[in-house]
Design a protein around this motif. Structure first.
Motif, mmCIF file in Angstrom:
data_model
loop_
_atom_site.group_PDB
_atom_site.id
_atom_site.type_symbol
_atom_site.label_atom_id
_atom_site.label_comp_id
_atom_site.label_asym_id
_atom_site.label_seq_id
_atom_site.Cartn_x
_atom_site.Cartn_y
_atom_site.Cartn_z
ATOM 1 N N LEU A 1 -10.184 5.444 -2.230
ATOM 2 C CA LEU A 1 -9.343 4.524 -2.998
ATOM 3 C C LEU A 1 -7.929 4.521 -2.429
ATOM 4 O O LEU A 1 -7.382 5.577 -2.107
ATOM 5 C CB LEU A 1 -9.303 4.934 -4.465
ATOM 6 C CG LEU A 1 -10.625 4.819 -5.215
ATOM 7 C CD1 LEU A 1 -10.493 5.385 -6.624
ATOM 8 C CD2 LEU A 1 -11.071 3.370 -5.268
ATOM 9 N N TRP A 2 -7.351 3.344 -2.282
ATOM 10 C CA TRP A 2 -5.976 3.212 -1.838
ATOM 11 C C TRP A 2 -5.109 2.839 -3.035
ATOM 12 O O TRP A 2 -5.438 1.926 -3.800
ATOM 13 C CB TRP A 2 -5.842 2.138 -0.783
ATOM 14 C CG TRP A 2 -6.275 2.559 0.586
ATOM 15 C CD1 TRP A 2 -6.724 3.783 0.970
ATOM 16 C CD2 TRP A 2 -6.271 1.747 1.749
ATOM 17 N NE1 TRP A 2 -7.024 3.781 2.302
ATOM 18 C CE2 TRP A 2 -6.762 2.551 2.816
ATOM 19 C CE3 TRP A 2 -5.938 0.441 2.016
ATOM 20 C CZ2 TRP A 2 -6.883 2.072 4.117
ATOM 21 C CZ3 TRP A 2 -6.074 -0.037 3.306
ATOM 22 C CH2 TRP A 2 -6.524 0.775 4.347
ATOM 23 N N PHE B 1 0.849 -1.191 0.000
ATOM 24 C CA PHE B 1 0.000 0.000 0.000
ATOM 25 C C PHE B 1 0.885 1.240 0.000
ATOM 26 O O PHE B 1 1.860 1.313 0.753
ATOM 27 C CB PHE B 1 -0.927 0.029 1.214
ATOM 28 C CG PHE B 1 -2.055 -0.954 1.156
ATOM 29 C CD1 PHE B 1 -2.943 -0.943 0.093
ATOM 30 C CD2 PHE B 1 -2.233 -1.886 2.153
ATOM 31 C CE1 PHE B 1 -3.992 -1.848 0.029
ATOM 32 C CE2 PHE B 1 -3.279 -2.791 2.109
ATOM 33 C CZ PHE B 1 -4.159 -2.771 1.035
ATOM 34 N N ALA B 2 0.561 2.219 -0.824
ATOM 35 C CA ALA B 2 1.371 3.424 -0.961
ATOM 36 C C ALA B 2 1.457 4.221 0.336
ATOM 37 O O ALA B 2 2.432 4.944 0.556
ATOM 38 C CB ALA B 2 0.815 4.299 -2.089
ATOM 39 N N HIS B 3 0.485 4.088 1.217
ATOM 40 C CA HIS B 3 0.522 4.836 2.477
ATOM 41 C C HIS B 3 1.311 4.106 3.572
ATOM 42 O O HIS B 3 1.518 4.643 4.648
ATOM 43 C CB HIS B 3 -0.898 5.149 2.970
ATOM 44 C CG HIS B 3 -1.693 3.932 3.320
ATOM 45 N ND1 HIS B 3 -2.402 3.231 2.379
ATOM 46 C CD2 HIS B 3 -1.849 3.278 4.488
ATOM 47 C CE1 HIS B 3 -2.986 2.202 2.968
ATOM 48 N NE2 HIS B 3 -2.670 2.206 4.235
ATOM 49 N N SER C 1 -3.005 3.035 -9.236
ATOM 50 C CA SER C 1 -3.904 4.017 -8.634
ATOM 51 C C SER C 1 -5.271 3.407 -8.382
ATOM 52 O O SER C 1 -5.827 2.739 -9.244
ATOM 53 C CB SER C 1 -4.059 5.234 -9.548
ATOM 54 O OG SER C 1 -2.821 5.879 -9.691
ATOM 55 N N GLY C 2 -5.799 3.662 -7.190
ATOM 56 C CA GLY C 2 -7.139 3.215 -6.861
ATOM 57 C C GLY C 2 -7.344 1.728 -6.973
ATOM 58 O O GLY C 2 -8.442 1.267 -7.272
ATOM 59 N N GLN C 3 -6.302 0.950 -6.701
ATOM 60 C CA GLN C 3 -6.381 -0.506 -6.826
ATOM 61 C C GLN C 3 -7.324 -1.116 -5.785
ATOM 62 O O GLN C 3 -7.967 -2.116 -6.031
ATOM 63 C CB GLN C 3 -4.976 -1.084 -6.664
ATOM 64 C CG GLN C 3 -4.859 -2.563 -6.904
ATOM 65 C CD GLN C 3 -4.939 -2.939 -8.365
ATOM 66 O OE1 GLN C 3 -4.912 -2.098 -9.243
ATOM 67 N NE2 GLN C 3 -5.060 -4.213 -8.635
ATOM 68 N N TYR C 4 -7.393 -0.499 -4.605
ATOM 69 C CA TYR C 4 -8.205 -1.038 -3.519
ATOM 70 C C TYR C 4 -9.229 0.003 -3.083
ATOM 71 O O TYR C 4 -8.876 1.123 -2.758
ATOM 72 C CB TYR C 4 -7.317 -1.432 -2.326
ATOM 73 C CG TYR C 4 -6.332 -2.510 -2.700
ATOM 74 C CD1 TYR C 4 -6.696 -3.841 -2.660
ATOM 75 C CD2 TYR C 4 -5.047 -2.188 -3.117
ATOM 76 C CE1 TYR C 4 -5.799 -4.837 -3.011
ATOM 77 C CE2 TYR C 4 -4.146 -3.176 -3.478
ATOM 78 C CZ TYR C 4 -4.531 -4.496 -3.423
ATOM 79 O OH TYR C 4 -3.641 -5.474 -3.788
ATOM 80 N N ARG C 5 -10.487 -0.369 -3.073
ATOM 81 C CA ARG C 5 -11.558 0.546 -2.663
ATOM 82 C C ARG C 5 -12.024 0.174 -1.262
ATOM 83 O O ARG C 5 -12.388 -0.952 -0.991
ATOM 84 C CB ARG C 5 -12.735 0.482 -3.625
ATOM 85 C CG ARG C 5 -13.872 1.430 -3.232
ATOM 86 C CD ARG C 5 -14.986 1.440 -4.245
ATOM 87 N NE ARG C 5 -14.574 1.853 -5.553
ATOM 88 C CZ ARG C 5 -14.405 3.134 -5.941
ATOM 89 N NH1 ARG C 5 -14.611 4.096 -5.095
ATOM 90 N NH2 ARG C 5 -14.036 3.412 -7.158
#
Length: 168
Positions: free
Chosen positions: A158-159, A126-128, A148-152
């Motif tokens: 969106l993560w 995860f980018a965060h 981008s926005g792979q996980y909602r």
């Protein structure tokens, strides 16, 4: 307990060893606990402990675990492809983060991958998750792309995720 208080605590010893089929239930429970920290991800169903236990029992030979006080506190799995790539997945118990468990698991995975003749390891994070990204970079992984926005999340947020790789 704050992160600062945790870092001030004495570090208990842990060992990293190959996973065994008998570790499967504890691995599934750790997986469920870590997945529970990401509550609200709409694309992921709740963890089925029995299903995960069966999966980890089948794939134990490709996993390593970190053990402290008889408890599994971290695990790492490498799924190798026939093209010489290995896809890495790692989990560390919340109370053991920042204590070297992740770093030890990654180093063992790199060593085992080289021993198996793999020429590249890949992972998605995860980018965060800045701590995990820093750990992987320190181990030599480089960013190869972003999703981008792979996980909602259930909230609609969106993560993004980052794909990282390490040439062996």
């Amino acid at each position: 307990m704050s992160r600062l208080e945790m870092r001030a605590m004495p570090v208990a010893p842990f060992t990293v060893r190959p996973a065994a089929a008998g570790d499967a239930r504890a691995m599934a429970e750790l997986f469920a606990a870590v997945a529970g920290e990401r509550t609200g991800i709409a694309t992921e169903p709740p963890v089925d402990i029995d299903e995960r236990t069966a999966q980890f029992a089948r794939t134990a030979a490709r996993s390593v675990v970190a053990v402290a006080g008889g408890q599994i506190v971290g695990m790492l799995h490498v799924e190798a492809s026939r093209h010489g790539f290995g896809e890495l997945g790692m989990l560390v118990d919340r109370d053991w983060r920042g204590r070297g468990v992740g770093s030890a698991l990654v180093q063992v995975a790199i060593s085992r991958a080289r021993g198996q003749g793999l020429h590249k390891l890949c992972l998605e994070v995860f980018a965060h998750n800045k701590a995990a990204i820093a750990l992987y970079r320190k181990s030599g992984f480089v960013e190869e792309g972003r999703r981008s926005g792979q996980y909602r999340r259930a909230s609609g947020e969106l993560w993004d995720s980052i794909v990282m790789g390490l040439a062996l």
